[in-house]
Design an enzyme around this catalytic site. Sequence first.
Site, PDB file in Angstrom:
ATOM      1  CD  GLU A   1      -5.376 -10.454  -4.191  1.00 27.54           C
ATOM      2  OE1 GLU A   1      -5.199 -10.535  -2.962  1.00 27.54           O
ATOM      3  OE2 GLU A   1      -5.422 -11.454  -4.947  1.00 27.54           O
ATOM      4  CG  LEU A   2      -2.357  -2.224  -4.254  1.00 28.20           C
ATOM      5  CD1 LEU A   2      -2.085  -1.457  -5.531  1.00 28.20           C
ATOM      6  CD2 LEU A   2      -2.924  -1.324  -3.178  1.00 28.20           C
ATOM      7  CG  ASP A   3       1.446  -2.943  -3.728  1.00 29.01           C
ATOM      8  OD1 ASP A   3       1.726  -2.569  -4.876  1.00 29.01           O
ATOM      9  OD2 ASP A   3       1.249  -2.159  -2.793  1.00 29.01           O
ATOM     10  CD  GLU A   4      -0.747 -10.017  -2.171  1.00 25.12           C
ATOM     11  OE1 GLU A   4      -0.008 -10.945  -2.521  1.00 25.12           O
ATOM     12  OE2 GLU A   4      -0.984  -9.750  -0.988  1.00 25.12           O
TER      13      GLU A   4
ATOM     14  N   GLY B   1       0.807  -1.216   0.000  1.00 30.44           N
ATOM     15  CA  GLY B   1       0.000   0.000   0.000  1.00 30.44           C
ATOM     16  C   GLY B   1       0.833   1.255   0.000  1.00 30.44           C
TER      17      GLY B   1
END
Lengths: 272, 272, 272, 272
Positions: free
Chosen positions: C214-217, C189
Amino acid sequence: MDKKIIQLICPDQKGIISKLTSILYKTNHNILSIQQHIDKEKEKFYIRVSVDLKSEINFPEKELFDLNRNLNGEMYLFDSNEKINVAILGTKESEPIYDLLIKNKSSELKCNFPIIISNHINLSAVAKQFNVDFYKTENDKQLLEILEKNNIDLVVLARYMQIIPDYIVKLYKNNIINIHHGFLPAFKGSKPYHQAYNKGVKLVGATAHYVTSELDEGPIICQDTVQINHKHSINNIIQLGREIEKNVLYKAVKSHLDYKVIVHDNKTIIFD
Amino acid sequence: MDKKIIQLICPDQKGIISKLTSILYKTNHNILSIQQHIDKEKEKFYIRVSVDLKSEINFPEKELFDLNRNLNGEMYLFDSNEKINVAILGTKESEPIYDLLIKNKSSELKCNFPIIISNHINLSAVAKQFNVDFYKTENDKQLLEILEKNNIDLVVLARYMQIIPDYIVKLYKNNIINIHHGFLPAFKGSKPYHQAYNKGVKLVGATAHYVTSELDEGPIICQDTVQINHKHSINNIIQLGREIEKNVLYKAVKSHLDYKVIVHDNKTIIFD
Amino acid sequence: MDKKIIQLICPDQKGIISKLTSILYKTNHNILSIQQHIDKEKEKFYIRVSVDLKSEINFPEKELFDLNRNLNGEMYLFDSNEKINVAILGTKESEPIYDLLIKNKSSELKCNFPIIISNHINLSAVAKQFNVDFYKTENDKQLLEILEKNNIDLVVLARYMQIIPDYIVKLYKNNIINIHHGFLPAFKGSKPYHQAYNKGVKLVGATAHYVTSELDEGPIICQDTVQINHKHSINNIIQLGREIEKNVLYKAVKSHLDYKVIVHDNKTIIFD
Amino acid sequence: MDKKIIQLICPDQKGIISKLTSILYKTNHNILSIQQHIDKEKEKFYIRVSVDLKSEINFPEKELFDLNRNLNGEMYLFDSNEKINVAILGTKESEPIYDLLIKNKSSELKCNFPIIISNHINLSAVAKQFNVDFYKTENDKQLLEILEKNNIDLVVLARYMQIIPDYIVKLYKNNIINIHHGFLPAFKGSKPYHQAYNKGVKLVGATAHYVTSELDEGPIICQDTVQINHKHSINNIIQLGREIEKNVLYKAVKSHLDYKVIVHDNKTIIFD
């Protein structure tokens, strides 16, 4: 923040810190940081004190220099707000020069870079991109003239493949930083990456040092290395080394600009 | 060399260094090193001073504690010559324990390691090799008894796979060092290498920290990482990680023994 | 040198290398390098073969794809001489963008960088310095139009502080590389350096990964860390991190351009 | 798992991989890993293939050696299950020896360490702790007798401060590994840390290499460095260097035991 930097070198003796800091305290100055070093063999004491000038009542210069005399020392005062003038000298390699200019632009390196000097025309494009004056010369006398006309305080040799003549080295004592693309004292002289490749070493390095009369022998400021292996061709090694070169040069210039370097004999103290 | 170590934490204010060093100077003591830090946000000042005790006329303890009271600080005095007693707690892993014992033998770590405590019998062989008393227990009360009977000052959890109960943690506040085989705050809890492998990270790490009531959340002393890639199986990762674990644990214990750690809130200052 | 790169993923079975290399040998092709990996858990085989095209008689595409079908695999062929089009998306940070452009200029990164896209006007100066077209937009649809109009193959998010909408992520599957200024999976994040500072970690890192829904995944391509300590302010950490960010991003882009990355499930194989 | 390791060196030519792997495929053998290297200057080809012996029908030794002859190569076959006998020679330093013995105990190093030989008595305690036979000798002939009597395959000089005579070096060609506590080719000969300290370098290193007739000039297997600064005394440097020494020696021995080293001319290929 406006800061005064005090550098002091003197024979090791009792009471130095107490005397120095009490002068600052009595004149109502706040110490931001203090770093000292004792060389036990040489019985020498080194200190760097950074002082807040917010409350600029009157910086006790006279008292400090009096103390310095009593301590039989060498003292230097610097003002963190005065930007010094730095000349970049290069030949063809542009990466370490770009790095210095970009870091200056983003205020990571606080100085002026008014000029780039080169024995080749290639770097004029870089100078133009960053609005820096460009001079092409291979002539010593002309070089010195350019440095003097531009009030240059520090000379950075960013892969400059020429020898700086001795009389210029002496004029700019401890104010010429060179990047050597080898892990000194191994691989002095020319083509260090080729030397490293032929030797089969598993690491190549780079060394930033002050220039002295003796080639590649001046006091070392910063060094680093990177792992290589049999898969790396000479060209790969040059590319990997380039990263190390520019990081090491940047760190050395930054330490110099922050007045964190003290040169003694042929060695350096780098406060962090 | 016999040294006195002064650690002082107090609200940031003018004159601290001057006052502290003048007490030492007036009583004819020589400062060997001085390191300070200012936390601007919290307006806190931290200092560590190491003083030569050669000339042990009378160490000015009273004056220093008076100063501390005036500064509204916390002060600690340590004697570099007094070896503290360190208990090693482990489960099955022997490498970090060997490392501590070997470095103690070669005087790199100056402390006493009188006991190894474990919930397994495996480590008794290691204890025997280095003539250290071995205790096998899984019982909290017994654990505390053993620590107290042996006058333990510092507890080192060298891959000890048990939870230390809260009342023991509180008794040994900032005196229990744990090595976690993950790069905290990533990969808390159990099997961090498996977590890292499944996640496909390109680095694994280890974290040495003081133990607090909250699992894997205590103040971090030292961390390091090592590159991994797709070729590394879980077993390879465990082996690579083991090297990092023991180096990180060793460095943390060494910093603690040299009185170079100051814990404030949930963070550490590690003087170097 | 003109090279063909073969990437093949298939269930692990006997004879893959023999069959693949005999096709090349029979058609008189020279293998420059071969790298394979077996994932024992998943019973999957991965290979990258680089073939000299000097003797371009007829590259045996049909035979290779026939083999691929027999092996029940996925195969990709790339031509090392075809430069792909890479769009750089940024917000305000210029350093990682400078780095990509400079390395492209010196031929360390072989691709075209025709455009820089940003939600801010700041980066237009960088674009101008390197003669790259600049687009300012915050509009998804417009973003996609620009990418398509410029035949973009790879999108590099060089500290782009916006979320790429899912339908664009899917269109450019495994062709959007992001640099996250934290050591994922820690500090996901926003404001990872602030998270790290508050946590008191002793290392900060950066992670280059493919963007997924999926954020930062997304699958991690490259990560690195740098040591920090109590002396580092948030600003110092940001500066140190910046170096790591740009190195990690550069390495990830380079691996991608050299067709050295194979993505499988949510992990990567990075041949070196 | 029982594995056969094939090492092959031959002039570079088309079809080597195809021919080699088809022999293995036809005899129903599964390749676990394949790593090759081409030296373009010398037009030499190097390959290491690891083959699963689960299905030990009949390993095609004859076919492979026939191929080797046709390729005009040098071929070596190794069996991963046969533990070789390794002698450790030291003088006073115990840390690198402890490290080898501990890693052997935990099965990270798969070999036998039957004997420690020294010119001093100090190391007998280490030998005793790990149940290894200890020999004290300063006599060349006796040294060779001990090596031969114990069927030693590999000799590890773990800070052994004696010169191995040339006739023994020749008998154990590419089978004597030395750790030099300097970053070769800088700081050859004795007291490299003192040389480094006096020179004022900012890094010290260590080098593991095969021993040849020329002192500190044999093919390098592994090197590493660690940052030092003005705060480090000679003793601190020795301590820091010790960590690097033992890591580098361990990695070199491990590569050798895994048959991942190919020596050619005076350089090494280290497959990973």
